[in-house]
Design a protein around this motif. Sequence first.
Motif, PDB file in Angstrom:
ATOM      1  N   ALA A 225       0.814  -1.225   0.000  1.00 36.15           N
ATOM      2  CA  ALA A 225       0.000   0.000   0.000  1.00 36.15           C
ATOM      3  C   ALA A 225       0.842   1.267   0.000  1.00 36.15           C
ATOM      4  O   ALA A 225       0.418   2.296  -0.541  1.00 36.15           O
ATOM      5  CB  ALA A 225      -0.925   0.008   1.214  1.00 36.15           C
ATOM      6  N   THR A 229       0.504   4.203  -3.098  1.00 42.87           N
ATOM      7  CA  THR A 229      -0.300   5.374  -2.732  1.00 42.87           C
ATOM      8  C   THR A 229       0.560   6.629  -2.677  1.00 42.87           C
ATOM      9  O   THR A 229       0.114   7.718  -3.072  1.00 42.87           O
ATOM     10  CB  THR A 229      -0.987   5.136  -1.375  1.00 42.87           C
ATOM     11  OG1 THR A 229      -1.632   3.857  -1.385  1.00 42.87           O
ATOM     12  CG2 THR A 229      -2.029   6.209  -1.106  1.00 42.87           C
ATOM     13  N   ALA A 340      -6.805   2.907  -0.737  1.00 42.11           N
ATOM     14  CA  ALA A 340      -6.014   3.876  -1.500  1.00 42.11           C
ATOM     15  C   ALA A 340      -6.870   5.038  -1.962  1.00 42.11           C
ATOM     16  O   ALA A 340      -6.476   6.212  -1.836  1.00 42.11           O
ATOM     17  CB  ALA A 340      -5.377   3.183  -2.705  1.00 42.11           C
TER      18      ALA A 340
END
Length: 380
Positions: A225, A229, A340
Motif C-alpha cells: 500500500a 499510494t 487507497a
Amino acid sequence: MTLPCPPLNPYVPPALGHLPEWGAAPLALLDAGAGAARAAGLDLFTLQLGRPAVVGFSPEWNRAVLTGPATFRSRGSFSSLVPYLNGGVIVTDAPEHADRRSKLNPGFSRAALAGMTDALRRRLSPFPAGPTDALAWADTTVRQLLNTAYFAGEFDDALLARFLAPLRRPFPAPLLPRPATLAAVRRELLRLGRARATRSRPDLLTALVQQPGWMEDTRVSLAAAHDTTTHALAYAVWALAQRPDLQTPEQHPAVIKEVLRLYPPGWMGSRRLGCDLNWHGHILPAGTLALYSTYLTHRDPALWEDPDTFRPQRWAQKPPAWAYLPFGGGERTCLGMHLANLLLGETLAALPPLRALAGNAAPLPGLTLGPSGPLWVERA
C-alpha cells in the motif's frame, strides 16, 4: 511465425539478454517491444530475462492473465523475488486464494473503511508553508495515514519508516533481505495484535488479527500500500499545482483516475504459466513468465485518445473493459483499492491551493512507478 522481440544490445554479452536494459530503462524496452508487436498485428512480445518471458498489453491478454488462476499462477512470479511481497494472499494460488481472499475482503471494504474517515482527517497535518517537495511530503503523509488506518497510529513510526524506506530505493534494494528489520516488525505486530485480543480498535489490524496468517497479510498488504499510494498522491498534488482549476472535490475523482492511468504505480504485473498455453497460434510453454503491462495498456493509442496527455475530462466516459487496471482485476483486484482511494480523496480534499515551482515528473520505474522527482510546490 515467431513472436516479436526487441533487439538485443550488441555491446552486451548475449547471455545477459535484455537484463541490462530491463534494469536501466525498462519503459523504453517495453515501448520497443510493443511497437514491434503492433507492427506485426500482435499483442504479445518476448523478452530474454534469464528465463522465457512474454509481455502482453491488450485488454484480451489482461483479462486472460487476471481471470485464469489455473493457467496463470502467482507463485514463481516477480513478487516471489521481493521479500516484502513474497507471502500472504498476494502469492497464494488457486484454489486456496479465493477462500483466503474472501476472509480478508470485509475488513478492506468501502463500508468498513468509512468508519475510520474521521480518524484519518484528524491525522492529516496542514500542508507546509514554503517550498515543499510533494514526493517527500507524500511519503511521510501516506506512512502516517497507513499507521492510522492499520494500527490506530500505535505502530512505532521510526520502525515503520525503516521498514518501508527500501521500497522506494532503486533495485536491488527492495530485493535484499533485511532480517533484523523484519524481526523487529514481527515483534511490533505481535505486540499490537495481542493488545487487540483484549480491546478492539477502529483499525484494519483488529479485523486482520482474526484471520489465519494475519501477521503475514498485514505486513505484505502494508508494504504493497505504501509506495503505490505515495506515488499516486505525489503525482496528483503535482497535477493540481499545475491545474488549480481542478482543485475541487467534484473533480478530484477524475484527477485520481487520470493520474493512475498515466502513471500506474503497478506498471508491470507478472504470473507464471502453470501449463502450456496456445495464444492465437503461439504455443507458450508451462513455466514461462507471463507479464502484463499496465503502463503499456494505459498508453495504448488504440484504446485511448491522445494517450500521453493528462486529460481528466476523458473520464466523463467509461473506458473499454480491461483497458484500465491500476488495481488489477478479477478475483485478484488489489485488496487495498478502497483504502487507497480513501487516502487519496481525503488528502486532496484537505489541500490548500498550490502552485508548481519546478520538478521532474518523468516516470521512474522501480518496484512501483513514481516520479523521478523532486516535485517542488508551494501554497498559492
